[in-house]
Design a protein around this motif. Structure first.
Motif, PDB file in Angstrom:
ATOM      1  N   LEU A 187       0.820  -1.213   0.000  1.00 14.05           N
ATOM      2  CA  LEU A 187       0.000   0.000   0.000  1.00 14.05           C
ATOM      3  C   LEU A 187       0.855   1.264   0.000  1.00 14.05           C
ATOM      4  CD1 LEU A 187      -2.705  -1.125   2.605  1.00 14.05           C
ATOM      5  CD2 LEU A 187      -3.023  -0.889   0.131  1.00 14.05           C
ATOM      6  N   GLN A 188       1.926   1.273   0.771  1.00  9.03           N
ATOM      7  CA  GLN A 188       2.712   2.494   0.901  1.00  9.03           C
ATOM      8  C   GLN A 188       3.773   2.640  -0.190  1.00  9.03           C
ATOM      9  OE1 GLN A 188       3.976   3.619   4.908  1.00  9.03           O
ATOM     10  NE2 GLN A 188       2.544   2.162   5.785  1.00  9.03           N
ATOM     11  N   LEU A 189       4.400   1.530  -0.600  1.00  8.40           N
ATOM     12  CA  LEU A 189       5.516   1.637  -1.534  1.00  8.40           C
ATOM     13  C   LEU A 189       5.116   1.428  -2.993  1.00  8.40           C
ATOM     14  CD1 LEU A 189       8.225  -0.262   0.543  1.00  8.40           C
ATOM     15  CD2 LEU A 189       7.808   2.204   0.403  1.00  8.40           C
ATOM     16  N   VAL A 190       4.062   0.666  -3.240  1.00  7.03           N
ATOM     17  CA  VAL A 190       3.604   0.450  -4.613  1.00  7.03           C
ATOM     18  C   VAL A 190       2.449   1.390  -4.951  1.00  7.03           C
ATOM     19  CG1 VAL A 190       2.640  -1.207  -6.259  1.00  7.03           C
ATOM     20  CG2 VAL A 190       4.380  -1.944  -4.611  1.00  7.03           C
ATOM     21  N   TYR A 191       1.444   1.437  -4.074  1.00  3.92           N
ATOM     22  CA  TYR A 191       0.310   2.334  -4.309  1.00  3.92           C
ATOM     23  C   TYR A 191       0.632   3.783  -3.965  1.00  3.92           C
ATOM     24  CZ  TYR A 191      -2.754  -1.797  -4.636  1.00  3.92           C
ATOM     25  OH  TYR A 191      -3.359  -2.979  -5.001  1.00  3.92           O
ATOM     26  N   GLY A 192       1.641   3.998  -3.124  1.00  2.32           N
ATOM     27  CA  GLY A 192       1.979   5.357  -2.715  1.00  2.32           C
ATOM     28  C   GLY A 192       1.034   5.935  -1.678  1.00  2.32           C
ATOM     29  N   PHE A 193       0.323   5.085  -0.930  1.00  2.15           N
ATOM     30  CA  PHE A 193      -0.609   5.568   0.094  1.00  2.15           C
ATOM     31  C   PHE A 193       0.161   6.129   1.288  1.00  2.15           C
ATOM     32  CE2 PHE A 193      -4.444   2.588  -0.952  1.00  2.15           C
ATOM     33  CZ  PHE A 193      -4.539   3.177  -2.203  1.00  2.15           C
ATOM     34  N   SER A 194      -0.414   7.116   1.933  1.00  2.02           N
ATOM     35  CA  SER A 194       0.131   7.624   3.188  1.00  2.02           C
ATOM     36  C   SER A 194      -0.130   6.601   4.291  1.00  2.02           C
ATOM     37  CB  SER A 194      -0.530   8.950   3.557  1.00  2.02           C
ATOM     38  OG  SER A 194      -1.906   8.739   3.882  1.00  2.02           O
ATOM     39  N   PRO A 195       0.559   6.717   5.448  1.00  3.94           N
ATOM     40  CA  PRO A 195       0.274   5.790   6.551  1.00  3.94           C
ATOM     41  C   PRO A 195      -1.197   5.796   6.952  1.00  3.94           C
ATOM     42  CG  PRO A 195       2.313   6.964   6.976  1.00  3.94           C
ATOM     43  CD  PRO A 195       1.719   7.574   5.742  1.00  3.94           C
ATOM     44  N   LEU A 196      -1.811   6.974   7.002  1.00  4.96           N
ATOM     45  CA  LEU A 196      -3.215   7.054   7.395  1.00  4.96           C
ATOM     46  C   LEU A 196      -4.111   6.392   6.357  1.00  4.96           C
ATOM     47  CD1 LEU A 196      -5.426   8.030   9.258  1.00  4.96           C
ATOM     48  CD2 LEU A 196      -5.339  10.260   8.120  1.00  4.96           C
ATOM     49  N   LYS A 197      -3.859   6.654   5.087  1.00  6.36           N
ATOM     50  CA  LYS A 197      -4.671   6.048   4.035  1.00  6.36           C
ATOM     51  C   LYS A 197      -4.476   4.531   4.002  1.00  6.36           C
ATOM     52  CE  LYS A 197      -5.880   6.563  -0.854  1.00  6.36           C
ATOM     53  NZ  LYS A 197      -5.588   7.280  -2.131  1.00  6.36           N
ATOM     54  N   SER A 198      -3.264   4.082   4.310  1.00  2.00           N
ATOM     55  CA  SER A 198      -3.011   2.643   4.361  1.00  2.00           C
ATOM     56  C   SER A 198      -3.842   1.989   5.447  1.00  2.00           C
ATOM     57  CB  SER A 198      -1.516   2.380   4.623  1.00  2.00           C
ATOM     58  OG  SER A 198      -0.722   2.879   3.564  1.00  2.00           O
ATOM     59  N   ALA A 199      -3.912   2.645   6.622  1.00  6.37           N
ATOM     60  CA  ALA A 199      -4.717   2.100   7.719  1.00  6.37           C
ATOM     61  C   ALA A 199      -6.196   2.063   7.344  1.00  6.37           C
ATOM     62  CB  ALA A 199      -4.507   2.933   8.975  1.00  6.37           C
ATOM     63  N   VAL A 200      -6.680   3.125   6.718  1.00  7.31           N
ATOM     64  CA  VAL A 200      -8.088   3.166   6.297  1.00  7.31           C
ATOM     65  C   VAL A 200      -8.367   2.089   5.254  1.00  7.31           C
ATOM     66  CG1 VAL A 200      -9.845   4.578   5.164  1.00  7.31           C
ATOM     67  CG2 VAL A 200      -8.322   5.618   6.844  1.00  7.31           C
ATOM     68  N   SER A 201      -7.364   1.774   4.441  1.00  4.63           N
ATOM     69  CA  SER A 201      -7.542   0.773   3.390  1.00  4.63           C
ATOM     70  C   SER A 201      -7.753  -0.632   3.947  1.00  4.63           C
ATOM     71  CB  SER A 201      -6.311   0.763   2.466  1.00  4.63           C
ATOM     72  OG  SER A 201      -6.151   2.018   1.844  1.00  4.63           O
TER      73      SER A 201
END
Length: 529
Positions: A291-305
């Motif tokens: 989520l963070q390294l491939v999708y580029g999500f922020s930590p918060l967005k990763s948690a919501v995901s």
């Protein structure tokens, strides 16, 4: 509705306090993952020290769970909870004022001591203090909170890091501990009505055995499974575990009556809990990187995901326990739930993970499996533990969680790291060649970081100047291509273990949650529902 089915305020409040306690402990296991880059920069932590900032807490927590559970049984579970909250809160408050990595590691080790006192006390307070006709629901709620607490840690940390420094994470844990310490004064306590002598040899053997096993598992992804330190600690831990069993079988007042594992409901419950956390933390480890390294999500967005996992576990945890108890179908709930979980993890390995909605669907499948198995497994452990030893039963449940989590991270991390290292070589060498014309020393450092991990590759690409945009894209895309296949292979490995576990659980688990295989246990333990 009969009077016995009416939920009293006291019962609801006790369950709420227990859930708050376990959520803080589990959240603290995961919270620092998203804050670690900022922490490492401020305290000057090396890669090895960064590992200990994360894992020192888990190591101490796992090692001390059994003795801590016995302390609660002997001296009072509310007292153990309050002592743990005091230690946990003080350690997190101390982390706010550290200036070196070793100081921070020390505070994490101390926090693990507090967490070890908190975690078994929370569940044993429910099983000893909630009326038996409401106990299964109480355990279901506790198990659901424990299962998704790590995601709560990701979410809270991501939210705090969006506005404040990493210190806010520790301030939040310290403040939460202080509030819960005061609120704990409002709940009742319980303890063993006839405690025996303290089992010092068994306590020392259990601490040493679990320390060796967990240390080896945590170090395996970075050092390699054949590293002498890893092999030595794993083998030593297993041998010390055998010594612990030998001591307990001969002790007149054992720390843990290992004969409980001959009870098929107890044994299958412990195995199921271990497999659940084996899958959960192994998949968490891989998906957060995706989520963070491939999708580029922020930590918060990763948690919501990860919301599909939270919702699914919360809903099906209540359903799974009801089905297992009401229809005497523990065998089919544990085996079937593990089969569904294994299918979901395998799907992450076989199907496209480049699009989030597909990952969300597969996470939903995993959530159904986890939800169905998590509460019945915990109920099977606690219902087959003598009433005076509920703290030890809770500690067995929690130790299975910690060992499963450590093994899941170790296996997933090792498979992913090996596959990434095999594939990233040409990208690292090409980057070295292109950067060498400008700065040979920097080129070597960059190639080393690219070859070490995908996080290192992304960091190298982010530091390149705008005019090197083509090289940055080449590094990022190459790292992603080297990361995704091994990540999926790791998911396949986890999934295969879960499918084998599903078959074994279907054979091992009895139909009923409470079994007559250990009459002493059945006489002492009230029915779960």
């Amino acid at each position: 509705m009969s009077a016995s089915r009416v939920w009293s305020v006291r019962t609801v409040w006790l369950i709420l306090m227990a859930c708050l306690g376990v959520s803080v402990v589990v959240a603290a296991m995961a919270a620092l993952n998203t804050a670690l880059p900022d922490i490492a920069q401020d305290v000057g932590a090396s890669n090895a020290q960064m590992t200990w900032i994360l894992d020192g807490y888990t190591l101490v927590l796992a090692a001390l769970l059994l003795p801590a559970g016995a302390i609660g049984d002997r001296f009072g579970r509310r007292g153990a909870l309050m002592t743990g909250l005091l230690i946990f809160g003080a350690a997190n408050l101390g982390a706010v004022f550290v200036s070196t990595s070793m100081e921070l590691i020390t505070t994490r080790l101390v926090a693990g001591v507090g967490a070890a006192l908190i975690m078994p006390a929370t569940l044993s307070l429910i099983t000893a203090g909630v009326p038996r006709d409401q106990r299964a629901i109480g355990i279901s709620i506790w198990a659901a909170v424990a299962g998704v607490g790590a995601i709560g840690g990701f979410f809270v940390t991501g939210l705090l890091m969006a506005f404040f420094s990493w210190h806010s994470v520790f301030i939040t844990f310290a403040a939460a501990s202080a509030v819960m310490l005061l609120l704990a004064l409002t709940i009742g306590s319980s303890k063993d009505s006839n405690p025996g002598k303290i089992d010092v040899p068994g306590s020392l053997a259990s601490v040493a055995a679990i320390t060796g096993i967990v240390f080896g598992l945590l170090e395996a992804p970075s050092r390699g499974w054949v590293d002498p330190v890893v092999m030595g600690t794993l083998i030593g831990g297993v041998l010390l575990g055998a010594l612990f069993v030998w001591i307990e079988l001969r002790s007149p007042s054992p720390l843990l009556d290992v004969r409980l594992f001959a009870n098929r409901a107890f044994g299958s419950g412990a195995l199921s809990v271990g497999l659940q956390f084996f899958a959960t933390f192994g998949v968490f480890y891989l998906l957060l990187l995706l989520l963070q390294l491939v999708y580029g999500f922020s930590p918060l967005k990763s948690a919501v995901s990860l919301t599909p996992l939270v919702v699914g576990v919360g809903v099906f945890a209540l359903l799974g326990n009801w089905v297992a108890v009401r229809f005497h179908s523990l065998r089919f709930v544990l085996g079937g739930g593990m089969l569904i979980l294994g299918a979901g993890v395998l799907a992450l390995g076989f199907f496209d993970v480049q699009t989030y909605w597909k990952v969300a669907v597969m996470l939903g499948v995993c959530a159904v499996g986890i939800g169905l198995t998590t509460a019945p497994a915990t109920t099977a452990i606690m219902a087959n533990t003598p009433q005076d030893n509920q703290g030890i039963g809770s500690a067995v449940n929690d130790t299975a969680r910690e060992l499963g989590a450590a093994l899941g991270i170790a296996l997933a991390g090792s498979l992913m790291a090996a596959g990434y290292g095999h594939r990233i070589g040409p990208v690292a060498e090409s980057a070295r060649t292109q950067l060498a014309a400008v700065d040979p020393a920097a080129a070597d450092r960059a190639a080393t970081e690219i070859g070490r991990s995908m996080a290192g590759a992304v960091a190298v690409a982010d530091k390149l100047p705008p005019q090197a945009g083509a090289l940055a894209r080449f590094i990022t895309e190459g790292a992603q291509a080297a990361f995704v296949p091994p990540m999926q292979h790791a998911c396949i490995g986890l999934g295969v273990v879960l499918l084998v576990g599903a078959v074994f659980l279907t054979w091992l688990a009895p139909r009923q949650v409470l079994t007559p295989e250990n009459p002493a246990v059945v006489d002492d333990a009230e029915p779960a529902a």
